[in-house]
Design a protein around this motif. Structure first.
Motif, PDB file in Angstrom:
ATOM      1  N   PRO A  64      24.412 -40.103  86.437  1.00  0.00           N
ATOM      2  CA  PRO A  64      25.434 -40.461  86.657  1.00  0.00           C
ATOM      3  C   PRO A  64      26.717 -41.031  87.611  1.00  0.00           C
ATOM      4  CG  PRO A  64      25.249 -38.355  85.798  1.00  0.00           C
ATOM      5  CD  PRO A  64      24.281 -39.413  86.571  1.00  0.00           C
ATOM      6  N   TRP A  68      30.089 -43.394  87.852  1.00  0.00           N
ATOM      7  CA  TRP A  68      31.438 -43.313  88.267  1.00  0.00           C
ATOM      8  C   TRP A  68      31.698 -44.915  89.617  1.00  0.00           C
ATOM      9  CZ3 TRP A  68      35.128 -41.034  86.305  1.00  0.00           C
ATOM     10  CH2 TRP A  68      34.810 -40.625  84.999  1.00  0.00           C
ATOM     11  N   THR A 126      32.447 -43.622  79.385  1.00  0.00           N
ATOM     12  CA  THR A 126      31.173 -43.278  79.152  1.00  0.00           C
ATOM     13  C   THR A 126      30.996 -42.576  80.234  1.00  0.00           C
ATOM     14  OG1 THR A 126      30.524 -45.723  78.593  1.00  0.00           O
ATOM     15  CG2 THR A 126      28.673 -44.082  79.456  1.00  0.00           C
ATOM     16  N   ILE A 128      32.740 -39.889  82.051  1.00  0.00           N
ATOM     17  CA  ILE A 128      33.097 -39.251  81.520  1.00  0.00           C
ATOM     18  C   ILE A 128      31.989 -38.464  80.538  1.00  0.00           C
ATOM     19  CG2 ILE A 128      34.745 -37.417  80.464  1.00  0.00           C
ATOM     20  CD1 ILE A 128      36.739 -39.929  81.200  1.00  0.00           C
ATOM     21  N   GLU A 129      31.429 -39.006  79.802  1.00  0.00           N
ATOM     22  CA  GLU A 129      30.410 -38.418  79.020  1.00  0.00           C
ATOM     23  C   GLU A 129      29.840 -37.797  79.347  1.00  0.00           C
ATOM     24  OE1 GLU A 129      27.673 -40.294  75.394  1.00  0.00           O
ATOM     25  OE2 GLU A 129      29.789 -40.897  75.182  1.00  0.00           O
ATOM     26  N   THR A 131      28.503 -37.522  82.797  1.00  0.00           N
ATOM     27  CA  THR A 131      29.002 -36.219  83.616  1.00  0.00           C
ATOM     28  C   THR A 131      29.535 -34.926  82.501  1.00  0.00           C
ATOM     29  OG1 THR A 131      29.839 -37.864  84.808  1.00  0.00           O
ATOM     30  CG2 THR A 131      31.120 -35.598  85.785  1.00  0.00           C
ATOM     31  N   ARG A 132      29.902 -34.807  81.541  1.00  0.00           N
ATOM     32  CA  ARG A 132      30.053 -33.703  81.026  1.00  0.00           C
ATOM     33  C   ARG A 132      28.124 -33.139  80.682  1.00  0.00           C
ATOM     34  NH1 ARG A 132      33.842 -34.748  76.620  1.00  0.00           N
ATOM     35  NH2 ARG A 132      35.786 -34.109  77.137  1.00  0.00           N
ATOM     36  N   ALA A 133      27.539 -33.753  80.189  1.00  0.00           N
ATOM     37  CA  ALA A 133      26.590 -33.583  79.290  1.00  0.00           C
ATOM     38  C   ALA A 133      25.542 -33.304  80.833  1.00  0.00           C
ATOM     39  CB  ALA A 133      25.657 -34.798  79.220  1.00  0.00           C
TER      40      ALA A 133
END
Length: 133
Positions: A64, A68, A126, A128-129, A131-133
């Protein structure tokens, strides 16, 4: 979504290439009066290619952090593109209306900008997605 971002990024580069060619063909940095700072004209595609390389690194590693960094590179690229776009708009009849870039086709500028906005949105979503996972 990450491959849609890759495709949009490549499409933005393909749409921007002819603009760079027109700028160089019409005198580019050799023009005495230009509304396009040479540093920005050169740094814009270089930063975009650098960011694209980082995005490919993200796709290969799924780290990730790379997503960023690619997004941050796109922020720089978008800022440079905005500078070029506003100077192109003002240049039609303004005091800097001479020089390279005066003949940029409006359609090419619009397509390049629209695809660039799509790219940054897809890269941001992408990042954000993942990073959440």
């Amino acid at each position: 979504m990450e491959f849609a971002a890759l495709g949009a990024w490549i499409l933005a580069a393909v749409a921007g290439g002819p603009l760079l060619v027109v700028w160089m063909r019409d005198g580019g940095r050799s023009t005495k009066v230009t509304r396009f700072p040479v540093l920005v004209v050169v740094a814009h595609p270089l930063a975009a290619l650098g960011g694209l390389a980082v995005w490919v690194a993200y796709l290969l590693t799924r780290n990730p952090g790379y997503a960023w960094v690619a997004f941050a590179a796109l922020l720089v690229v978008i800022l440079q593109g905005f500078v070029l776009f506003t100077r192109w708009l003002v240049g039609h009849g303004g005091r800097h209306a001479r020089g390279a870039g005066q003949t940029f086709p409006g359609t090419a500028v619009a397509v390049h900008g629209a695809v660039a906005v799509t790219t940054i949105v897809l890269v941001f979503l992408t990042a954000i997605e993942v990073t959440r996972a």
